[in-house]
Design a protein around this motif. Structure first.
Motif, PDB file in Angstrom:
ATOM      1  N   ASN A   9      11.303  17.121  82.154  1.00  0.00           N
ATOM      2  CA  ASN A   9      10.454  18.165  81.566  1.00  0.00           C
ATOM      3  C   ASN A   9       8.954  17.523  81.993  1.00  0.00           C
ATOM      4  O   ASN A   9       8.385  16.429  81.679  1.00  0.00           O
ATOM      5  CB  ASN A   9      10.521  17.683  80.083  1.00  0.00           C
ATOM      6  N   LYS A  11       6.197  18.838  81.482  1.00  0.00           N
ATOM      7  CA  LYS A  11       5.008  19.057  80.458  1.00  0.00           C
ATOM      8  C   LYS A  11       3.948  19.888  81.238  1.00  0.00           C
ATOM      9  O   LYS A  11       4.245  20.587  82.025  1.00  0.00           O
ATOM     10  CB  LYS A  11       4.670  17.651  79.746  1.00  0.00           C
ATOM     11  N   HIS A  94      10.993  20.955  71.049  1.00  0.00           N
ATOM     12  CA  HIS A  94      10.231  19.592  71.516  1.00  0.00           C
ATOM     13  C   HIS A  94       9.271  19.091  70.469  1.00  0.00           C
ATOM     14  O   HIS A  94       8.664  20.095  69.882  1.00  0.00           O
ATOM     15  CB  HIS A  94       9.617  19.987  72.733  1.00  0.00           C
ATOM     16  N   GLU A 166      15.530  13.037  71.278  1.00  0.00           N
ATOM     17  CA  GLU A 166      14.139  12.647  71.704  1.00  0.00           C
ATOM     18  C   GLU A 166      13.387  11.709  70.397  1.00  0.00           C
ATOM     19  O   GLU A 166      12.565  12.562  69.644  1.00  0.00           O
ATOM     20  CB  GLU A 166      13.222  13.421  72.259  1.00  0.00           C
ATOM     21  N   ILE A 171       8.637   8.641  73.007  1.00  0.00           N
ATOM     22  CA  ILE A 171       8.203   9.724  74.024  1.00  0.00           C
ATOM     23  C   ILE A 171       7.047   9.128  74.484  1.00  0.00           C
ATOM     24  O   ILE A 171       5.867   9.033  73.814  1.00  0.00           O
ATOM     25  CB  ILE A 171       7.956  11.039  73.173  1.00  0.00           C
ATOM     26  N   GLY A 172       6.750   8.832  75.707  1.00  0.00           N
ATOM     27  CA  GLY A 172       5.703   8.695  76.518  1.00  0.00           C
ATOM     28  C   GLY A 172       5.087   7.405  75.911  1.00  0.00           C
ATOM     29  O   GLY A 172       3.600   6.981  76.501  1.00  0.00           O
ATOM     30  N   GLY A 211      13.279  10.194  76.147  1.00  0.00           N
ATOM     31  CA  GLY A 211      12.026   8.978  75.594  1.00  0.00           C
ATOM     32  C   GLY A 211      12.111   7.826  76.492  1.00  0.00           C
ATOM     33  O   GLY A 211      12.869   7.036  76.154  1.00  0.00           O
ATOM     34  N   SER A 212      10.979   7.830  77.340  1.00  0.00           N
ATOM     35  CA  SER A 212      10.766   6.593  78.353  1.00  0.00           C
ATOM     36  C   SER A 212      12.003   6.419  78.954  1.00  0.00           C
ATOM     37  O   SER A 212      12.104   5.208  79.305  1.00  0.00           O
ATOM     38  CB  SER A 212      10.145   5.441  77.332  1.00  0.00           C
ATOM     39  N   LEU A 231      16.666  13.726  79.219  1.00  0.00           N
ATOM     40  CA  LEU A 231      15.261  14.918  79.348  1.00  0.00           C
ATOM     41  C   LEU A 231      13.992  13.771  79.525  1.00  0.00           C
ATOM     42  O   LEU A 231      14.039  13.001  78.804  1.00  0.00           O
ATOM     43  CB  LEU A 231      15.421  15.407  78.120  1.00  0.00           C
ATOM     44  N   GLY A 233      10.570  12.694  80.887  1.00  0.00           N
ATOM     45  CA  GLY A 233       9.154  13.339  80.981  1.00  0.00           C
ATOM     46  C   GLY A 233       8.676  12.760  82.251  1.00  0.00           C
ATOM     47  O   GLY A 233       8.621  12.980  83.469  1.00  0.00           O
ATOM     48  N   GLY A 234       7.461  11.524  82.151  1.00  0.00           N
ATOM     49  CA  GLY A 234       6.996  10.693  83.023  1.00  0.00           C
ATOM     50  C   GLY A 234       7.636  10.578  84.303  1.00  0.00           C
ATOM     51  O   GLY A 234       7.223  10.749  85.305  1.00  0.00           O
TER      52      GLY A 234
HETATM   53  P1  13P Z   1       8.806  10.578  78.590  1.00  0.00           P
HETATM   54  O1  13P Z   1      10.077  10.661  79.477  1.00  0.00           O
HETATM   55  O2  13P Z   1       7.496  10.648  79.295  1.00  0.00           O
HETATM   56  O3  13P Z   1       8.805   9.410  77.470  1.00  0.00           O
HETATM   57  O4  13P Z   1       8.785  11.882  77.652  1.00  0.00           O
HETATM   58  C1  13P Z   1      10.221  12.351  77.306  1.00  0.00           C
HETATM   59  C2  13P Z   1      10.155  13.779  76.744  1.00  0.00           C
HETATM   60  O5  13P Z   1       9.393  14.080  75.802  1.00  0.00           O
HETATM   61  C3  13P Z   1      10.955  14.538  77.484  1.00  0.00           C
HETATM   62  O6  13P Z   1      11.040  15.946  77.080  1.00  0.00           O
END
Ligand code: 13P
Length: 247
Positions: A9, A11, A94, A166, A171-172, A211-212, A231, A233-234
């Protein structure tokens, strides 16, 4: 056996030219015929990224859409537009869209139904806040989210659904849920699907953790029986994503 699905994702990151560069950089790293690999990208990146992944094992997803096909909805994009552009998956529910953009479960439910009707595979996100985690009521919360979001969705559709658990506190933040914490909730979600539908549907639905998630913790999370993917993010914006795909 369920096929693993690793989705990025992105973002609100990556300009179109950066996006094409990232796809090229990851191309060899994400090769794996046993895994569904998806890049969920900003709307403006969809067309160039679909072009850039041609001939590879990567599918493209959208991060958002609106439930009407066309018309006076300034700023929105529709499911038929996504399908025509070559998009296969779309994220909904989300926590960033729920919390920052005020999306509620009534809209998210309509999005699940619309995505299926249009031929898109939904990645339906759920997850609790830190306060609910500390209060110990996170399972009730997730049961309520999923029950609302899947209202009127058929068993055959749910077999093609991806659910992403998540936890918002992970998350993040760099604070990943432990593999046991993630498994507890992903297992609970599968039991809930069995209760709402039947065992065959529960065994078919794919459940991701998000989530991380990173190259260091992916293998342990993915070793859990009810965690079918991630899923991300970073870490989806870096070569690390290839390590997660092949974890
Ligand atoms: P991170 O992997 O950056 O924590 O984000 C997770 C997320 O929200 C994926 O949709």
């Amino acid at each position: 056996a369920r096929r693993r699905i690793i989705a990025g994702n992105w973002k609100m990151n990556m300009t179109p030219s950066e996006a094409v560069k990232l796809v090229a950089e990851l191309k060899d790293l994400v090769k794996n015929d046993d895994v569904d690999v998806v890049y969920c990208v900003p709307a403006i990146d969809i067309v160039p990224v679909v072009e850039a992944v041609k001939g590879t094992n990567v599918n493209v997803g959208a991060e958002n859409f609106y439930i009407e096909d066309k018309g006076a909805f300034t700023g929105e994009i529709s499911a038929p537009m996504l399908v025509d552009a070559g998009v296969k998956y779309v994220i909904m529910g989300h926590s960033e869209r729920r919390d920052i953009f005020g999306e509620n479960d009534i809209l998210i439910n309509a999005k699940v139904k619309k995505a299926f009707a249009a031929g898109l595979k939904p990645i339906l996100c759920c997850g609790e806040s830190l306060a609910l985690r500390k209060a110990g009521t996170y399972k009730e919360w997730i049961e309520r989210q999923i029950t609302w979001d899947l209202d009127g969705v058929t068993a055959d559709q749910v077999k093609n659904l991806v659910i992403a658990y998540e936890p918002i506190w992970a998350i993040g933040t760099g604070e990943t849920a432990t593999a046991d914490q993630a498994q507890e909730v992903c297992g609970f979600i599968r039991e809930l699907i069995a209760k709402l539908y039947d065992d065959a549907t529960a065994q078919a639905v794919r459940i991701q953790y998000g989530g991380s998630m990173n190259a260091g913790n992916a293998a342990e999370l993915l070793s859990k029986p009810d965690i079918d993917g991630g899923l991300i993010g970073g870490a989806s914006l870096k070569p690390d994503f290839g390590k997660i795909v092949n974890a």
